[in-house]
Write a protein that holds these residues in place. Structure first.
Motif, PDB file in Angstrom:
ATOM      1  N   THR A   1       0.840  -1.201   0.000  1.00 28.23           N
ATOM      2  CA  THR A   1       0.000   0.000   0.000  1.00 28.23           C
ATOM      3  C   THR A   1       0.874   1.249   0.000  1.00 28.23           C
ATOM      4  OG1 THR A   1      -0.085   0.119   2.423  1.00 28.23           O
ATOM      5  CG2 THR A   1      -1.789  -1.197   1.322  1.00 28.23           C
ATOM      6  N   ARG A   2       0.287   2.345  -0.435  1.00 27.62           N
ATOM      7  CA  ARG A   2       0.980   3.634  -0.381  1.00 27.62           C
ATOM      8  C   ARG A   2       1.245   4.034   1.066  1.00 27.62           C
ATOM      9  NH1 ARG A   2      -1.551   9.530  -1.507  1.00 27.62           N
ATOM     10  NH2 ARG A   2       0.410  10.726  -1.577  1.00 27.62           N
TER      11      ARG A   2
ATOM     12  N   LEU B   1      13.466   1.253  17.022  1.00 26.93           N
ATOM     13  CA  LEU B   1      13.365  -0.001  16.274  1.00 26.93           C
ATOM     14  C   LEU B   1      12.877   0.219  14.844  1.00 26.93           C
ATOM     15  CD1 LEU B   1      11.987  -2.552  18.899  1.00 26.93           C
ATOM     16  CD2 LEU B   1      14.294  -2.413  17.947  1.00 26.93           C
ATOM     17  N   SER B   2      12.040   1.230  14.629  1.00 26.63           N
ATOM     18  CA  SER B   2      11.582   1.493  13.253  1.00 26.63           C
ATOM     19  C   SER B   2      12.767   1.858  12.368  1.00 26.63           C
ATOM     20  CB  SER B   2      10.528   2.604  13.242  1.00 26.63           C
ATOM     21  OG  SER B   2      11.078   3.844  13.659  1.00 26.63           O
TER      22      SER B   2
ATOM     23  N   VAL C   1      13.057 -10.858   8.411  1.00 26.85           N
ATOM     24  CA  VAL C   1      13.091 -12.196   7.832  1.00 26.85           C
ATOM     25  C   VAL C   1      11.741 -12.585   7.234  1.00 26.85           C
ATOM     26  CG1 VAL C   1      12.421 -13.554   9.864  1.00 26.85           C
ATOM     27  CG2 VAL C   1      14.037 -14.522   8.199  1.00 26.85           C
ATOM     28  N   LEU C   2      10.661 -11.917   7.666  1.00 24.21           N
ATOM     29  CA  LEU C   2       9.322 -12.216   7.165  1.00 24.21           C
ATOM     30  C   LEU C   2       9.072 -11.633   5.782  1.00 24.21           C
ATOM     31  CD1 LEU C   2       7.296 -11.582  10.467  1.00 24.21           C
ATOM     32  CD2 LEU C   2       8.033 -13.779   9.522  1.00 24.21           C
ATOM     33  N   GLY C   3       9.975 -10.780   5.310  1.00 25.79           N
ATOM     34  CA  GLY C   3       9.827 -10.191   3.987  1.00 25.79           C
ATOM     35  C   GLY C   3       9.369  -8.749   4.053  1.00 25.79           C
ATOM     36  N   LEU C   4       9.254  -8.113   2.889  1.00 25.44           N
ATOM     37  CA  LEU C   4       8.889  -6.698   2.845  1.00 25.44           C
ATOM     38  C   LEU C   4       7.445  -6.476   3.293  1.00 25.44           C
ATOM     39  CD1 LEU C   4       9.615  -3.758   2.022  1.00 25.44           C
ATOM     40  CD2 LEU C   4       8.652  -4.293  -0.230  1.00 25.44           C
ATOM     41  N   GLN C   5       6.483  -7.086   2.595  1.00 31.43           N
ATOM     42  CA  GLN C   5       5.079  -6.839   2.909  1.00 31.43           C
ATOM     43  C   GLN C   5       4.656  -7.497   4.221  1.00 31.43           C
ATOM     44  OE1 GLN C   5       2.148  -7.458  -0.149  1.00 31.43           O
ATOM     45  NE2 GLN C   5       3.402  -6.522  -1.756  1.00 31.43           N
TER      46      GLN C   5
ATOM     47  N   ARG D   1       4.119  -4.570   7.250  1.00 34.89           N
ATOM     48  CA  ARG D   1       3.004  -4.836   8.165  1.00 34.89           C
ATOM     49  C   ARG D   1       3.329  -4.437   9.595  1.00 34.89           C
ATOM     50  NH1 ARG D   1       0.565 -10.771   8.040  1.00 34.89           N
ATOM     51  NH2 ARG D   1      -0.091  -9.970   5.999  1.00 34.89           N
ATOM     52  N   ILE D   2       4.498  -4.813  10.087  1.00 37.58           N
ATOM     53  CA  ILE D   2       4.829  -4.564  11.491  1.00 37.58           C
ATOM     54  C   ILE D   2       5.234  -3.105  11.714  1.00 37.58           C
ATOM     55  CG2 ILE D   2       6.436  -5.182  13.359  1.00 37.58           C
ATOM     56  CD1 ILE D   2       6.393  -8.039  12.212  1.00 37.58           C
ATOM     57  N   THR D   3       5.954  -2.501  10.767  1.00 41.21           N
ATOM     58  CA  THR D   3       6.324  -1.089  10.925  1.00 41.21           C
ATOM     59  C   THR D   3       5.096  -0.195  10.877  1.00 41.21           C
ATOM     60  OG1 THR D   3       8.493  -1.494   9.926  1.00 41.21           O
ATOM     61  CG2 THR D   3       7.766   0.778  10.053  1.00 41.21           C
ATOM     62  N   LYS D   4       4.102  -0.552  10.057  1.00 39.19           N
ATOM     63  CA  LYS D   4       2.854   0.215  10.033  1.00 39.19           C
ATOM     64  C   LYS D   4       2.202   0.232  11.407  1.00 39.19           C
ATOM     65  CE  LYS D   4      -0.117  -0.556   6.678  1.00 39.19           C
ATOM     66  NZ  LYS D   4      -0.858  -1.276   5.603  1.00 39.19           N
TER      67      LYS D   4
END
Length: 488
Positions: free
Chosen positions: A9-10, A321-322, A161-165, A170-173
């Motif tokens: 997503t944007r 952490l972000s 390790v879970l990947g970009l999306q 997902r977690i940084t959002k």
């Protein structure tokens, strides 16, 4: 090599990019330098500097990333004209990201440590000198420092390790949304404290007299340098997220959105910290003492201070952490591209490497405290920070701007075509002379002034030596980029 991912997503792109830009400097440095340099008047000057310096550099990084679909490890290879060798500059990014994490992971560990201390009541009811002793004891304990540094490394790589999306986005959002919510709650609480008016006035009411008192040039440089450093440009930490973008949106507006969110966090941090300090008769200070000594003392005097202190350090942990997650993603992308590793192999090997590389900074406060590499009282972390902040960030930014504007680089036409792909705000073409000549000049001024401020206190001979070193680096950059064409 794994297939290149895109952001889902944007909003994910904006929040992850802002998460990289939103660092600890936004929280403990911006409120202090703002108040000391004229309050609201400084904020206006800072926003102008952000627009004329940070914004064009950020767009350059995004454009290089999106056009190449690579990190800076391979981006120059893909975009440079035939028979040129801009790709040799990729090591600025590779070295810079590792150097940054060699001390930033340790500081992220400090945040986790203090969030747990606040949650468990470890600092509750202590006198100011006892709180200072707690911080000193932590620094003198290599075991404690190592444990929390490793926790920060494992948490961040666990997301990557879970990947970009599925991981980073997902977690940084979630982290960034929680960070913003915590900021709003903490800011409202700060505005409800008794006697907060003095702190708010110190922070937000323009005081032009301070311009003359401090010096107009010094205030302008403070605004310019913070606008430059706040966006984490120069070592490809933002470029990598451009490489994950599709071409549906023009980059001008996307960069403005990221800058806006980064600035919002910085301004809100001041509203959280400054009124709270003044409400309890504490003069705000810069650096670690503000976060780990002054503010815990303030929370101890608040009603429900343990709750507010815990919320504050959880917010600080998210901010740290972000950034770590974002830079780790860049490190992973670079090592995957250079060595052809898959993501899991890159994570496993970089966990070990980053932990080992972080140990000198950890030990620099205790076992290796006798090493004072850049002057009396300095630490290994100070040296690492100097190499990144005063060298690789400005020189890397200079290279990105020259690459996007010089004919023997990627070139202005190719840059504009990439920036204006998609919908949204168009890039103003008339700014070419400024971006081509003005932005590099401002970066050089920041670079030289940074060296001057760093080494002037050590005497004329030391200053002259290091100014010659800085000039030599600049000469190397310009000679390399000016005659950047091999013989046929």
């Amino acid at each position: 090599m794994e297939k290149r991912e895109n952001f889902g997503t944007r909003l994910g792109f904006i929040l992850v990019s802002a998460g990289c830009a939103v660092g600890l400097g936004n929280v403990w440095k911006f409120p202090y330098i703002c108040g000391q340099n004229g309050g609201a008047a400084f904020i206006v000057l800072y926003l102008i500097c952000l627009a004329i310096l940070g914004w064009p550099i950020l767009i350059c990084e995004y454009a290089i990333g999106r056009a190449s679909r690579h990190s800076e490890a391979l981006a120059f290879h893909d975009l440079e004209p035939k028979n040129t060798h801009w790709h040799r500059f990729r090591w600025f990014s590779v070295i810079g990201n590792y150097l940054l994490m060699m001390f930033y992971t340790m500081v992220a560990g400090w945040m986790i440590n203090y969030a747990l201390r606040m949650l468990t009541g470890n600092l509750h009811g202590l006198e100011p000198d006892q709180i200072a002793d707690k911080f000193s004891t932590m620094l003198l304990s290599p075991v404690q420092m190592t444990i929390f540094m490793v926790v920060a490394v494992l948490l961040a790589f666990g997301v990557c390790v879970l990947g970009l999306q599925n991981g980073v986005e997902r977690i940084t959002k979630v982290m960034m949304i929680l960070l913003i919510c915590l900021m709003i709650v903490l800011a409202v609480h700060s505005l409800l404290l008794p006697n907060m008016q003095e702190g708010l006035a110190f922070y937000l009411i323009p005081d032009i007299s301070k311009f003359a008192e401090i010096g107009y040039g010094n205030v302008l440089f403070a605004a310019m340098s913070h606008a430059f450093f706040t966006l984490s440009v120069g070592i490809g930490s933002m470029e990598i997220f451009g490489s994950y973008l599709d071409k549906s949106r023009r980059l001008t507006g996307e960069a403005l959105s990221v800058m806006g969110l980064d600035t919002f966090v910085a301004l809100m941090a001041g509203i959280i910290i400054i009124p709270a300090c003044f409400a309890y008769g504490v003069q705000p200070d810069s650096g670690p003492s503000l976060l780990f000594i002054t503010l815990p003392n303030v929370f101890n005097h608040m009603a429900g201070g343990r709750i507010w202190g815990t919320a504050f350090f959880i917010f600080m942990t998210f901010a740290a952490l972000s950034t770590v997650i974002a830079v780790f993603e860049n490190i992973l992308s670079m090592t995957m591209e250079i060595f052809g590793w898959d993501r899991k192999k890159a994570v496993k090997r970089n966990i070990v490497l980053v932990i080992l590389l972080s140990m000198p900074a950890v030990l620099g406060y205790n076992v290796l405290s006798g090493l004072q590499p850049i002057g009396v009282g300095s630490t290994i972390m100070d040296l690492e920070d100097f190499l990144v902040s005063y060298n690789l960030l400005p020189l890397g930014s200079l290279l990105a701007v020259l690459f996007c504007t010089k004919k023997n680089g990627w070139g202005w036409k190719s840059f504009l075509q990439e920036v204006d792909s998609g919908e949204g705000l168009r890039y103003p073409k008339v700014v070419y002379p400024y971006v081509r000549f003005g932005v590099p000049l401002l970066i050089i001024i920041i670079y030289i002034k940074g060296y001057y401020d760093m080494f002037a206190p050590f005497g004329t001979k030391t200053l002259v030596f290091w100014m010659c070193v800085a000039a030599a680096f600049l000469a190397l950059i310009f000679s390399f980029t000016t005659f950047n064409r091999k013989k046929q």
